[in-house]
Design a protein around this motif. Structure first.
Motif, mmCIF file in Angstrom:
data_model
loop_
_atom_site.group_PDB
_atom_site.id
_atom_site.type_symbol
_atom_site.label_atom_id
_atom_site.label_comp_id
_atom_site.label_asym_id
_atom_site.label_seq_id
_atom_site.Cartn_x
_atom_site.Cartn_y
_atom_site.Cartn_z
ATOM 1 N N ALA A 65 0.844 -1.193 0.000
ATOM 2 C CA ALA A 65 0.000 0.000 0.000
ATOM 3 C C ALA A 65 0.884 1.250 0.000
ATOM 4 O O ALA A 65 1.988 1.252 0.566
ATOM 5 C CB ALA A 65 -0.916 0.000 1.213
ATOM 6 N N LEU A 66 0.382 2.322 -0.613
ATOM 7 C CA LEU A 66 1.115 3.581 -0.669
ATOM 8 C C LEU A 66 0.162 4.715 -0.351
ATOM 9 O O LEU A 66 -0.885 4.862 -0.995
ATOM 10 C CB LEU A 66 1.723 3.781 -2.060
ATOM 11 C CG LEU A 66 2.407 5.133 -2.332
ATOM 12 C CD1 LEU A 66 3.586 5.338 -1.390
ATOM 13 C CD2 LEU A 66 2.862 5.221 -3.785
ATOM 14 N N GLY A 91 -1.169 -2.847 -3.201
ATOM 15 C CA GLY A 91 -2.187 -2.521 -2.213
ATOM 16 C C GLY A 91 -2.952 -1.284 -2.610
ATOM 17 O O GLY A 91 -3.023 -0.919 -3.790
ATOM 18 N N ALA A 92 -3.524 -0.616 -1.621
ATOM 19 C CA ALA A 92 -4.308 0.596 -1.868
ATOM 20 C C ALA A 92 -3.376 1.802 -2.066
ATOM 21 O O ALA A 92 -2.403 1.964 -1.334
ATOM 22 C CB ALA A 92 -5.249 0.847 -0.706
ATOM 23 N N LEU A 93 -3.701 2.624 -3.031
ATOM 24 C CA LEU A 93 -2.971 3.868 -3.273
ATOM 25 C C LEU A 93 -3.861 5.033 -2.860
ATOM 26 O O LEU A 93 -4.991 5.169 -3.356
ATOM 27 C CB LEU A 93 -2.596 4.000 -4.748
ATOM 28 C CG LEU A 93 -2.016 5.356 -5.181
ATOM 29 C CD1 LEU A 93 -0.706 5.651 -4.458
ATOM 30 C CD2 LEU A 93 -1.815 5.401 -6.692
ATOM 31 N N THR A 94 -3.365 5.875 -1.957
ATOM 32 C CA THR A 94 -4.102 7.052 -1.508
ATOM 33 C C THR A 94 -3.292 8.298 -1.810
ATOM 34 O O THR A 94 -2.129 8.402 -1.406
ATOM 35 C CB THR A 94 -4.392 6.991 0.001
ATOM 36 O OG1 THR A 94 -5.135 5.808 0.302
ATOM 37 C CG2 THR A 94 -5.183 8.208 0.450
ATOM 38 N N GLY A 116 -6.741 -0.574 -5.449
ATOM 39 C CA GLY A 116 -7.669 0.535 -5.633
ATOM 40 C C GLY A 116 -6.945 1.845 -5.426
ATOM 41 O O GLY A 116 -5.909 1.894 -4.747
ATOM 42 N N ILE A 117 -7.464 2.908 -6.028
ATOM 43 C CA ILE A 117 -6.868 4.236 -5.903
ATOM 44 C C ILE A 117 -7.916 5.170 -5.304
ATOM 45 O O ILE A 117 -9.064 5.201 -5.753
ATOM 46 C CB ILE A 117 -6.423 4.780 -7.274
ATOM 47 C CG1 ILE A 117 -5.377 3.851 -7.908
ATOM 48 C CG2 ILE A 117 -5.869 6.206 -7.147
ATOM 49 C CD1 ILE A 117 -5.059 4.212 -9.354
ATOM 50 N N THR A 154 -11.579 5.862 -6.691
ATOM 51 C CA THR A 154 -12.511 6.629 -5.865
ATOM 52 C C THR A 154 -11.999 8.056 -5.770
ATOM 53 O O THR A 154 -10.832 8.280 -5.428
ATOM 54 C CB THR A 154 -12.627 6.031 -4.449
ATOM 55 O OG1 THR A 154 -13.165 4.708 -4.543
ATOM 56 C CG2 THR A 154 -13.535 6.881 -3.577
ATOM 57 N N ILE A 155 -12.858 9.015 -6.085
ATOM 58 C CA ILE A 155 -12.509 10.430 -5.993
ATOM 59 C C ILE A 155 -13.438 11.075 -4.979
ATOM 60 O O ILE A 155 -14.658 10.941 -5.064
ATOM 61 C CB ILE A 155 -12.628 11.126 -7.360
ATOM 62 C CG1 ILE A 155 -11.641 10.501 -8.360
ATOM 63 C CG2 ILE A 155 -12.383 12.632 -7.232
ATOM 64 C CD1 ILE A 155 -11.794 11.011 -9.775
ATOM 65 N N VAL A 156 -12.844 11.754 -3.993
ATOM 66 C CA VAL A 156 -13.607 12.353 -2.897
ATOM 67 C C VAL A 156 -13.268 13.829 -2.772
ATOM 68 O O VAL A 156 -12.103 14.215 -2.843
ATOM 69 C CB VAL A 156 -13.297 11.654 -1.551
ATOM 70 C CG1 VAL A 156 -14.182 12.211 -0.445
ATOM 71 C CG2 VAL A 156 -13.449 10.151 -1.659
ATOM 72 N N GLY A 157 -14.283 14.651 -2.570
ATOM 73 C CA GLY A 157 -14.060 16.068 -2.320
ATOM 74 C C GLY A 157 -15.296 16.689 -1.730
ATOM 75 O O GLY A 157 -16.306 16.006 -1.478
#
Length: 199
Positions: free
Chosen positions: A31-32, A49-52, A90-91, A115-118
């Motif tokens: 994950a990163l 892993g998950a990329l954030t 997932g990103i 997934t884009i969140v704002g």
């Protein structure tokens, strides 16, 4: 070059994270997580892993898929997004818990679930995840797909958390899912374009 199968989290707060070379070069990372009001990527980024990718400031605006890396927003340019190699589980772009900044999407085709969140999200180009899932979450404001834009993925989820928020698809714009359907969670909708779902 940063590599190895371990997870990696880098936090710069209101500052800038800069990688001058590859991340997960020889061996992909797990994950990163990168947290900073600006993130600059010069080399390929690989992980399993998950990329954030998220700003350090909850109200920081985010620009996705543009060409200008010098706006006041957290700029994830087309060139930088092309550095993200397929293989992440997932990103996520944006702060899932407390993000309130405006997100502007010029358009991009992601290689993994995205997934884009704002606070609010404006889609002003073709936003695609091809055979993957795509989720847009507006925590405090609206989501709008402009007349020159579209959303295309295997499955599309649109979520607006604020009661007064509106999901708008302008004329000539379209939202389509090839297999998993389109799910919209919103109190208000204005659809002048097209929603199409198969599967």
């Amino acid at each position: 070059t940063t590599g190895g199968a371990q997870d990696l989290a880098v936090t710069a707060g209101t500052g800038t994270i800069t990688f001058g070379g590859a991340v997960g070069g020889g061996t992909p990372l797990g994950a990163l997580s990168l947290t900073g009001d600006e993130i600059d990527l010069a080399g390929n980024v690989r992980g399993t892993g998950a990329l954030t990718l998220q700003p350090g400031t909850p109200g920081q605006n985010i620009a996705i898929g543009g060409s200008d890396n010098n706006t006041p927003a957290l700029d994830l340019t087309l060139t930088e997004l092309n550095k993200l190699q397929a293989g992440f589980s997932g990103i996520t772009i944006g702060r899932s818990i407390d993000g309130t900044g405006a997100v502007d999407v010029s358009g991009y085709t992601f290689k993994d679930d995205i997934t884009i969140v704002g606070g609010s999200i404006a889609v002003n180009g073709l936003l695609s995840a091809v055979a993957n899932a795509l989720t847009l979450t507006a925590r405090t404001g609206n989501i709008a797909v402009s007349g020159t834009a579209g959303i295309d993925a295997a499955a599309v989820t649109i979520a607006l958390n604020a009661i007064v928020a509106t999901f708008t698809i302008f004329s000539a714009a379209d939202v389509s899912a090839t297999s998993g359907g389109v799910t919209v969670s919103a109190v208000k909708m204005h659809v002048a374009g097209t929603i199409a779902a198969n599967g």
